[in-house]
Design an enzyme around this catalytic site. Structure first.
Site, mmCIF file in Angstrom:
data_model
loop_
_atom_site.group_PDB
_atom_site.id
_atom_site.type_symbol
_atom_site.label_atom_id
_atom_site.label_comp_id
_atom_site.label_asym_id
_atom_site.label_seq_id
_atom_site.Cartn_x
_atom_site.Cartn_y
_atom_site.Cartn_z
ATOM 1 N N ASP A 286 0.855 -1.190 0.000
ATOM 2 C CA ASP A 286 0.000 0.000 0.000
ATOM 3 C C ASP A 286 0.890 1.239 0.000
ATOM 4 O O ASP A 286 1.571 1.510 0.984
ATOM 5 C CB ASP A 286 -0.886 -0.048 1.262
ATOM 6 N N ASN B 94 -0.319 4.445 -0.732
ATOM 7 C CA ASN B 94 -0.995 5.709 -0.395
ATOM 8 C C ASN B 94 -1.674 5.687 0.971
ATOM 9 O O ASN B 94 -2.457 6.572 1.301
ATOM 10 C CB ASN B 94 -1.992 6.107 -1.501
ATOM 11 N N ASP C 143 -3.997 3.860 2.451
ATOM 12 C CA ASP C 143 -5.434 3.646 2.700
ATOM 13 C C ASP C 143 -5.737 2.225 3.179
ATOM 14 O O ASP C 143 -6.904 1.841 3.292
ATOM 15 C CB ASP C 143 -6.264 3.986 1.449
ATOM 16 N N ASP D 28 -1.740 -1.143 -3.879
ATOM 17 C CA ASP D 28 -1.990 -0.400 -5.122
ATOM 18 C C ASP D 28 -0.835 -0.602 -6.105
ATOM 19 O O ASP D 28 0.173 -1.227 -5.769
ATOM 20 C CB ASP D 28 -2.214 1.090 -4.815
ATOM 21 N N ASP E 204 -5.055 -9.924 -15.625
ATOM 22 C CA ASP E 204 -6.078 -10.936 -15.363
ATOM 23 C C ASP E 204 -7.341 -10.498 -16.113
ATOM 24 O O ASP E 204 -7.975 -9.510 -15.754
ATOM 25 C CB ASP E 204 -6.331 -10.983 -13.850
ATOM 26 N N ASP F 19 -9.662 -15.710 -16.804
ATOM 27 C CA ASP F 19 -10.526 -16.237 -15.750
ATOM 28 C C ASP F 19 -11.554 -17.221 -16.330
ATOM 29 O O ASP F 19 -12.147 -16.952 -17.386
ATOM 30 C CB ASP F 19 -11.254 -15.043 -15.105
ATOM 31 N N GLU G 134 -7.464 -20.217 -16.823
ATOM 32 C CA GLU G 134 -7.997 -20.932 -15.659
ATOM 33 C C GLU G 134 -9.136 -21.814 -16.151
ATOM 34 O O GLU G 134 -10.129 -21.307 -16.690
ATOM 35 C CB GLU G 134 -8.513 -19.949 -14.611
ATOM 36 N N HIS H 275 -4.943 -17.359 -5.128
ATOM 37 C CA HIS H 275 -5.839 -16.543 -4.302
ATOM 38 C C HIS H 275 -7.161 -17.240 -3.990
ATOM 39 O O HIS H 275 -8.010 -16.654 -3.323
ATOM 40 C CB HIS H 275 -6.111 -15.220 -5.028
ATOM 41 N N ASP H 276 -7.363 -18.435 -4.500
ATOM 42 C CA ASP H 276 -8.636 -19.139 -4.275
ATOM 43 C C ASP H 276 -8.505 -20.341 -3.360
ATOM 44 O O ASP H 276 -9.516 -20.994 -3.071
ATOM 45 C CB ASP H 276 -9.200 -19.633 -5.619
HETATM 46 C C1 NOJ Z 1 -12.042 -17.491 -10.629
HETATM 47 C C2 NOJ Z 1 -11.232 -16.535 -9.818
HETATM 48 O O1 NOJ Z 1 -9.959 -17.075 -9.608
HETATM 49 C C3 NOJ Z 1 -12.004 -16.298 -8.545
HETATM 50 O O2 NOJ Z 1 -11.249 -15.571 -7.605
HETATM 51 C C4 NOJ Z 1 -13.277 -15.573 -8.894
HETATM 52 O O3 NOJ Z 1 -14.062 -15.427 -7.734
HETATM 53 C C5 NOJ Z 1 -14.081 -16.360 -9.946
HETATM 54 N N1 NOJ Z 1 -13.273 -16.842 -11.012
HETATM 55 C C6 NOJ Z 1 -15.133 -15.482 -10.552
HETATM 56 O O4 NOJ Z 1 -14.534 -14.557 -11.419
#
Ligand code: NOJ
Length: 553
Positions: A22, A24, A26, A30, A99, A201, A261, A321-322
């Site tokens: 970060d 700035n 907040d 960023d 992405d 995605d 993905e 991240h999932d």
């Molecule tokens: C896959 C992404 O990796 C995930 O984070 C997202 O919630 C879903 N697609 C919907 O875009």
């Protein structure tokens, strides 16, 4: 290395922009923050960064709900900030991958605002609208991956629109040629700016059954999405023609890359490479489901090698991240892994003590050695290089919509917490009093500054592995062959014209004697920084230890 190709021979590092740096104050990361940290990435030795979405978005799904594909959300900066980041990354020989989210937009995207305005709007058909059935029920039985039906009624026109994810994420209609052209223009917009590629995605969902037939039921899941076979709402054969068109666009620029993905089994993922004319890479998520077991890893590595069409290049992922971070997944005592959310790539962690699991560090080291010595592009997730764990997020601070639409235990927040740069209370991530997600707890010494001072740290192991991979064509380009090994050990050979790399990884909790054949050792790297230097390829590995030997042929 004149034939060096960054996305094949290099290593990609995923950044979740909200959580990297970060600049700035907040409390949210960023683009300027990322730019300020490029020196860390150059020092580490990665070849490319992939930024999770940073486009304007109401953030219903933290950027995966895009309101404008051709701009930057003010939270993250401006297009000028992006251009500066891109230029400074390129100066350091780091490529930048964006992405791209083609299956759906935000419901605030101008296209959808128009589309929902009237049945005869010019953009009506850019999304999927249907009447309810005469009895008032949904147009079909499709379900949202984020819970409930995939249809949302809209009062303005009395029809329903399709959404594979949140109702704030209406699905685009890739059967409409104008929409397709507009999406191609989006790619060109960023390619012309100098972007090096796209992570795409849920590409397996962009085309669906044209007649919108019901999916067959397959009861047995706690969640609606898992209670049917997804025969008609994903993986439609028409997707491949769309991919060929996307590939033709990227191929008209120099050295650009598409990685998709595809939330399907490896056998299906392999088909998304086409005949060398679709994706450059399809994410191989097999490791996300792998227990800590040498034989299972070997099976997955060999399976993907076998399934890929000739000439296609593999890739490997341990965290993103999932899914729960692998230092947490593999730091758990066996049997603690809970079943995952529907359609997601792996199990959630059962709630448990944060971070401090025994074995986590040694396992993170061994996993790093595997990921960075296989044949296939490694994708790193920010913070894995310092062994970041999932951070438990109190219910009143949960952000991920899945916590609301499915269950708090399915929140992805714990793997999205801020990067730990130093040992100060806010970890050098922000000057704000409250970062958007909690910073810790993390195990002691889980920060960049501390680990940079310690040559035995996980961070240095990553750096050394990245350098070894870059400097040895056996490792970045060579062939792959599994070798016989004692139980609990994974051994393999990577071979180029000039040299052989042999790798032994002891996944067991017992020492193992291993023979890596003959040859003169020219280089070696051990997961355990204090291990004795190997003088022969017959060696003894401690529990959870691994070694790479480079041998002359
Ligand atoms: C896959 C992404 O990796 C995930 O984070 C997202 O919630 C879903 N697609 C919907 O875009």
């Amino acid at each position: 290395m004149s034939d060096w190709l960054w996305w094949r021979d290099g290593v990609v590092y995923q950044i979740y922009p909200r959580s990297f740096q970060d600049a700035n104050g907040d409390g949210v990361g960023d683009l300027e923050g990322i730019r300020q940290r490029l020196d860390h990435l150059a020092w580490l030795g990665v070849d490319a960064i992939w930024l999770s979405p940073c486009f304007p978005s109401p953030m219903a799904d933290f950027g995966y709900d895009v309101a404008d594909y051709c701009d930057i959300d003010p939270l993250f900066g401006t297009l000028a900030d992006f251009d500066r980041l891109l230029a400074d990354a390129h100066t350091r020989n780091i490529k930048v991958v964006l992405d791209w989210v083609p299956n759906h937009t935000s419901d605030r995207h101008g296209w959808f605002v128009e589309s929902r305005a009237s049945r005869d709007n010019a953009k009506r058909d850019w999304y999927v609208w249907r009447d309810a059935k005469p009895d008032g029920s949904m147009p079909n039985n499709w379900t949202s991956m984020f819970g409930g039906p995939a249809w949302e009624p809209d009062d303005t026109t009395g029809q329903l629109y399709l959404h594979s994810f949140l109702k704030e994420q209406p699905d685009l209609n890739w059967r409409n040629p104008e929409l397709v052209e507009a999406m191609h223009d989006v790619l060109r917009f960023w390619l012309d700016r100098g972007v090096d590629g796209f992570r795409i995605d849920v590409i397996h969902r962009i085309a669906k059954d044209a007649a919108l037939r019901d999916n067959p039921p397959a009861p047995g899941s706690l969640y609606t999405w898992g209670n049917q076979r997804h025969d008609h709402d994903e993986n439609h054969p028409d997707i491949h023609a769309e991919l060929r068109a996307l590939r033709a666009i990227t191929d008209s620029y120099r050295e650009r890359m598409l990685v998709g993905e595809i939330g399907l089994p490896p056998k299906e993922v392999a088909t998304y490479y086409g005949d060398g004319d679709e994706l450059h890479l399809g994410f191989n998520f097999a490791f996300l489901h792998c227990p800590w077991d040498a034989a299972r890893f070997r099976t997955e590595i060999e399976r993907f090698e076998r399934l890929l069409p000739p000439g296609a290049w593999p890739d490997f992922v341990l965290s993103n991240h999932d899914v729960p971070r692998h230092a947490s997944r593999y730091g758990q005592p066996a049997g603690r892994e809970a079943p995952g959310p529907p359609g997601h790539q792996t199990g959630r962690e059962a709630p448990g003590p944060p971070g401090h699991q025994t074995g986590g560090d040694a396992r993170a080291r061994l996993a790093a050695m595997m990921l960075l010595t296989l044949r296939g592009t490694p994708f790193l997730y920010y913070g894995e290089e310092i062994g970041m764990r999932n951070v438990p997020v109190p219910e009143d601070r949960l952000q991920d919509p899945l916590a609301r639409t499915l269950h708090p235990s399915l929140s992805r927040d714990p793997e999205r917490t801020p990067m730990c740069w130093n040992a100060t209370p806010n970890a050098g991530f922000t000057t704000a009093a409250t970062p958007w997600l909690p910073i810790g707890p993390q195990p002691p010494r889980t920060d960049v500054a501390t680990q940079r001072e310690d040559r035995a740290s996980l961070l240095w192991l990553y750096k050394n592995l990245l350098a070894l991979r870059r400097n040895h064509d056996s490792l970045h380009r060579g062939s792959y062959r599994s070798l016989d090994a004692p139980e609990g050990v994974l051994t393999y050979e990577r071979r180029s014209n000039s040299e052989i790399a042999r790798v032994a990884l002891n996944f067991s909790d017992q020492p193992r004697n291993i023979s890596l054949g003959s040859g003169r050792i020219t280089h070696q790297l051990h997961t355990n920084a204090s291990a004795a230097v190997a003088t022969s390829a017959d060696l003894r590995l401690g529990p959870c230890e691994g070694v790479v030997l480079i041998l002359t042929t």
